[in-house]
Design a protein around this motif. Structure first.
Motif, short mmCIF file in Angstrom:
data_model
loop_
_atom_site.label_atom_id
_atom_site.label_comp_id
_atom_site.label_asym_id
_atom_site.label_seq_id
_atom_site.Cartn_x
_atom_site.Cartn_y
_atom_site.Cartn_z
N LYS A 191 0.82 -1.22 0.00
CA LYS A 191 0.00 0.00 0.00
C LYS A 191 0.85 1.27 0.00
CE LYS A 191 -3.74 -2.25 2.63
NZ LYS A 191 -4.45 -2.27 3.93
N GLY A 192 2.12 1.10 0.38
CA GLY A 192 2.99 2.27 0.47
C GLY A 192 2.84 3.02 1.77
N THR A 193 2.01 2.49 2.68
CA THR A 193 1.82 3.11 3.99
C THR A 193 1.96 2.04 5.08
OG1 THR A 193 -0.58 2.76 3.90
CG2 THR A 193 0.27 4.89 3.10
N ALA A 252 9.68 -4.54 2.18
CA ALA A 252 10.79 -4.29 1.26
C ALA A 252 10.98 -2.79 1.04
CB ALA A 252 10.53 -4.99 -0.08
N LYS A 253 9.87 -2.08 0.86
CA LYS A 253 9.96 -0.62 0.67
C LYS A 253 10.54 0.06 1.91
CE LYS A 253 6.17 -0.31 -2.68
NZ LYS A 253 4.75 0.09 -2.91
N MET A 254 10.19 -0.47 3.08
CA MET A 254 10.74 0.10 4.31
C MET A 254 12.24 -0.14 4.40
SD MET A 254 9.74 -0.47 8.26
CE MET A 254 10.88 0.13 9.52
N VAL A 255 12.69 -1.34 4.03
CA VAL A 255 14.13 -1.63 4.03
C VAL A 255 14.87 -0.67 3.10
CG1 VAL A 255 15.89 -3.34 3.40
CG2 VAL A 255 13.88 -4.05 4.71
N VAL A 256 14.32 -0.47 1.92
CA VAL A 256 14.93 0.46 0.96
C VAL A 256 14.98 1.87 1.55
CG1 VAL A 256 14.62 1.58 -1.29
CG2 VAL A 256 14.29 -0.90 -1.07
N GLU A 257 13.94 2.26 2.26
CA GLU A 257 13.90 3.58 2.90
C GLU A 257 14.96 3.68 3.99
OE1 GLU A 257 13.04 7.28 2.66
OE2 GLU A 257 11.95 5.83 1.41
N CYS A 258 15.17 2.59 4.73
CA CYS A 258 16.21 2.59 5.77
C CYS A 258 17.60 2.72 5.18
CB CYS A 258 16.10 1.32 6.62
SG CYS A 258 14.69 1.29 7.75
N ASP A 297 -1.31 3.74 8.06
CA ASP A 297 -1.75 4.77 7.12
C ASP A 297 -0.71 5.85 6.83
OD1 ASP A 297 -4.32 3.58 7.01
OD2 ASP A 297 -4.86 4.57 8.90
N THR A 298 0.49 5.72 7.40
CA THR A 298 1.52 6.74 7.21
C THR A 298 2.42 6.35 6.03
OG1 THR A 298 1.52 7.16 9.59
CG2 THR A 298 3.37 8.04 8.32
N PRO A 299 2.65 7.26 5.09
CA PRO A 299 3.60 6.95 4.00
C PRO A 299 4.92 6.44 4.56
CG PRO A 299 2.48 9.03 3.56
CD PRO A 299 2.06 8.61 4.94
N ILE A 300 5.47 5.43 3.92
CA ILE A 300 6.62 4.71 4.49
C ILE A 300 7.80 5.64 4.79
CG2 ILE A 300 8.37 2.95 3.98
CD1 ILE A 300 6.12 1.39 2.51
N ALA A 301 8.14 6.53 3.87
CA ALA A 301 9.28 7.43 4.11
C ALA A 301 9.02 8.31 5.34
CB ALA A 301 9.53 8.30 2.88
N ASP A 302 7.78 8.77 5.50
CA ASP A 302 7.43 9.61 6.66
C ASP A 302 7.50 8.82 7.95
OD1 ASP A 302 6.98 11.63 4.84
OD2 ASP A 302 4.80 11.45 4.88
N ALA A 303 6.98 7.58 7.91
CA ALA A 303 6.98 6.73 9.12
C ALA A 303 8.41 6.45 9.57
CB ALA A 303 6.24 5.44 8.84
N VAL A 304 9.28 6.13 8.61
CA VAL A 304 10.68 5.85 8.94
C VAL A 304 11.35 7.11 9.48
CG1 VAL A 304 12.93 5.26 7.94
CG2 VAL A 304 10.89 3.93 7.33
N ALA A 305 11.09 8.25 8.85
CA ALA A 305 11.70 9.50 9.29
C ALA A 305 11.27 9.88 10.70
CB ALA A 305 11.34 10.63 8.31
#
Length: 250
Positions: free
Chosen positions: A185-187, A205-211, A228-236
């Motif tokens: 979902k990207g979130t 996988a998207k989260m790992v890439v963001e990390c 519901d939080t976009p992955i880049a925002d959640a990681v940040a």
């Protein structure tokens, strides 16, 4: 900035998503697989397959592979699946620890391992303070069902953290909840999360890439579930708050 990544356990579902995502961004991805029949699959995703048995290879063997690949980032995505306790220990515990030593021996700093949510010392350390009754019930159920897997993950994660003065790795531990094969979902939700929400392997996988992209995740163990939080925002957000879900639980 292009990265040169080496993935241990390259044939796994999360690893395949990571390979595809990184290759699509122009990064070099070396993927360690055990079965040579999987080479064409990895190549179709944009990866460069390397056939090597994680279980049989020594630290020196693995370090040589890392050096020859010229990797700047090492990912541990391997897992025995939790079915056979002996093999689970050999891969998820002992194999993972050898990959940490090999990464350090090869002179590579960045190391990311996929673990699992709720991996902790349940006997001697307090439960996360944000857990509710549903979390406790799910924790009991999961540890009762796949205890050897969770114990192997715990042993590896604890070794990564407690032995890092010797290794000097810039590590991140990604700790997803229950996994699905649904499209991403990207979130997500990340940090102090509950255990009941599932997460797709593609979003992990998207989260790992963001990390990989976010240097502020170094030194953290990050829980993630569907949200519901976009992955880049959640990681940040987790990185900015230095929210470490493993701290104090090993």
């Amino acid at each position: 900035m292009a990265v040169n990544t080496l993935i241990f356990g390259g044939s796994g579902k999360c690893a395949r998503h990571i390979t595809r995502l990184l290759a699509a961004e122009g990064h070099t991805v070396h993927s360690i697989i055990r079965n040579p029949d999987q080479k064409s699959d990895i190549e179709s995703l944009g990866g460069k397959p390397i056939v090597q048995s994680i279980e049989e290879a020594s630290v020196e063997d693995l370090a040589k592979t890392i050096t020859q690949s010229k990797a700047t980032t090492v990912l541990w995505c391997a897992g025995a699946g939790g079915g056979n306790p002996e093999r689970t220990k050999a891969v998820d515990n002992e194999g993972a620890i050898r990959s940490m030593d090999a990464t350090a021996q090869a002179g590579v700093k960045r190391y990311i391992i996929i673990s699992a949510i709720d991996v902790r010392d349940r006997s001697n350390k307090p439960e996360p303070e944000w857990y509710d009754d549903n979390d406790r019930q799910r924790s009991e159920k999961v540890w009762g069902f796949i205890g050897p897997y969770m114990q192997a993950k715990f042993a590896a994660d604890r070794n990564l953290v407690t032995e890092n003065e010797r290794r000097g790795l810039e590590f991140t531990i990604v700790r997803p909840g229950g996994l699905t094969n649904e499209p991403g979902k990207g979130t997500i939700a990340a940090g102090k999360v509950h255990l009941d929400a599932m997460i797709s392997r593609e979003d992990v996988a998207k989260m790992v890439v963001e990390c990989i992209k976010n240097d502020s995740t170094k030194g953290l163990a990050i829980d993630c579930v569907g949200g519901d939080t976009p992955i880049a925002d959640a990681v940040a957000q987790v990185a900015k708050g230095r929210i470490d879900s493993f701290a104090g639980r090993y």
